[in-house]
Design an enzyme around this catalytic site. Sequence first.
Site, PDB file in Angstrom:
ATOM      1  N   TYR A  27     -19.303  17.797  -9.165  1.00 31.90           N
ATOM      2  CA  TYR A  27     -20.277  18.393 -10.097  1.00 31.90           C
ATOM      3  C   TYR A  27     -19.898  19.846 -10.386  1.00 31.90           C
ATOM      4  O   TYR A  27     -19.016  20.419  -9.750  1.00 31.90           O
ATOM      5  CB  TYR A  27     -21.684  18.346  -9.477  1.00 31.90           C
ATOM      6  CG  TYR A  27     -21.760  19.068  -8.152  1.00 31.90           C
ATOM      7  CD1 TYR A  27     -21.974  20.430  -8.094  1.00 31.90           C
ATOM      8  CD2 TYR A  27     -21.579  18.381  -6.952  1.00 31.90           C
ATOM      9  CE1 TYR A  27     -22.015  21.103  -6.891  1.00 31.90           C
ATOM     10  CE2 TYR A  27     -21.621  19.039  -5.736  1.00 31.90           C
ATOM     11  CZ  TYR A  27     -21.831  20.399  -5.715  1.00 31.90           C
ATOM     12  OH  TYR A  27     -21.856  21.065  -4.528  1.00 31.90           O
ATOM     13  N   SER A  59     -21.879  29.772  -5.224  1.00 35.62           N
ATOM     14  CA  SER A  59     -21.969  30.862  -4.242  1.00 35.62           C
ATOM     15  C   SER A  59     -20.649  31.178  -3.544  1.00 35.62           C
ATOM     16  O   SER A  59     -20.559  32.197  -2.865  1.00 35.62           O
ATOM     17  CB  SER A  59     -23.078  30.600  -3.227  1.00 35.62           C
ATOM     18  OG  SER A  59     -22.667  29.729  -2.214  1.00 35.62           O
ATOM     19  N   GLU A 286     -11.592  47.136  25.858  1.00 33.91           N
ATOM     20  CA  GLU A 286     -12.062  46.036  25.016  1.00 33.91           C
ATOM     21  C   GLU A 286     -12.483  46.499  23.635  1.00 33.91           C
ATOM     22  O   GLU A 286     -12.997  47.607  23.482  1.00 33.91           O
ATOM     23  CB  GLU A 286     -13.236  45.381  25.696  1.00 33.91           C
ATOM     24  CG  GLU A 286     -12.826  44.623  26.921  1.00 33.91           C
ATOM     25  CD  GLU A 286     -13.111  43.152  26.783  1.00 33.91           C
ATOM     26  OE1 GLU A 286     -14.140  42.825  26.195  1.00 33.91           O
ATOM     27  OE2 GLU A 286     -12.289  42.359  27.247  1.00 33.91           O
TER      28      GLU A 286
HETATM   29  C1  SIN Z   1     -23.587  24.190  -2.679  1.00 32.82           C
HETATM   30  O1  SIN Z   1     -24.531  24.805  -3.145  1.00 32.82           O
HETATM   31  O2  SIN Z   1     -23.785  23.261  -1.842  1.00 32.82           O
HETATM   32  C2  SIN Z   1     -22.159  24.459  -3.005  1.00 32.82           C
HETATM   33  C3  SIN Z   1     -21.970  25.384  -4.150  1.00 32.82           C
HETATM   34  C4  SIN Z   1     -22.494  26.752  -3.890  1.00 32.82           C
HETATM   35  O3  SIN Z   1     -22.475  27.203  -2.735  1.00 32.82           O
HETATM   36  O4  SIN Z   1     -22.892  27.399  -4.866  1.00 32.82           O
END
Ligand code: SIN
Length: 315
Positions: A27, A59, A286
């Site tokens: 999609y 995203s 560390e």
């Molecule tokens: C999702 O929403 O599952 C994938 C695409 C995105 O992170 O925008």
Amino acid sequence: MGKKIVILGTGGTIAGTAKSSGDHTGYTAAQIGVDQLVQAIPSLAGIDLVTEQVAQLDSKDMGFEVWQRLAQRTAHWLADGNVQGIVITHGTDTVEETAYFLQAVLQPAKPVVLTCAMRPATALAPDGPQNVVDSVTVAQTPGARGVTLVCAGVVHDARAVQKVHTYRLDAFVSGDDGPVGYVEQGAVRCVRDWPAVESPKAALLDQPASSWPRVDVLLNYAGADGRLVRLLRQDGVQGIVVAGTGNGTLHHDLEAALHDAVEAGIHVVRATRCAFGRVFGSAGRELPDSQGLSPVKARVALMLALGEAARPAAR
Ligand code: SIN
């Protein structure tokens, strides 16, 4: 009618469309506006809702400009006395980073609820509408506060949540902390406290996003050496989060290069590439550990800390 709930849209699979209702992977994300998404959910009809499209992206392409705008718009609505809470629709892929960022910079006393979907809006049985309804339920819950993520009926704290599955609807876990609660039959059952409200680390919000500190993430693995550290140094990196093996352990070549970077003034934080558990320090030479944060969240925390450190002293 109760107080207003604001729904801010940023894109993601929840707003995605596919050519066929059986396609859950092929999609295009971020196609449907947040207003249209909300209009299509009949059970929200009686609620005083405001929608605003802050961004429209997949995203994986999230960046600092959108984070800045999202934080500003969220802060704007939080300051409105008629607003009870805010829901933000977002892609699943980087939502845990956005959640951590918003909690750190806003520390909201009202609920800010991120939500998402694993199936596009065109699926035969999309999960987005129920996630939005559950998120509105959380946003309307008396006593709810802070930034949470709601997916598949589970309320996760911004600090703890991480995406752990590429396909299942219940793709998020809260690790050893466990979730804040569950949304069941239109009500929230809390099993631990809401995120604490502390002092916001908001210095970066006043700076152009293009000037935010450069912090990158490296990984330890068999054969890891110091080459990438040296390349990042040449490229002007200001901070490095290293996702070590196990308890944050590092190949000795990589570790030596990171100590050289520290001596050159670069901030280095040690996290783990393990999905669960924190890095325990021990005496010696560390590198500081990530205080239980995952590598991507430790990166956000280091950016914000560098922003605070650069803030001009108040007169
Ligand atoms: C999702 O929403 O599952 C994938 C695409 C995105 O992170 O925008």
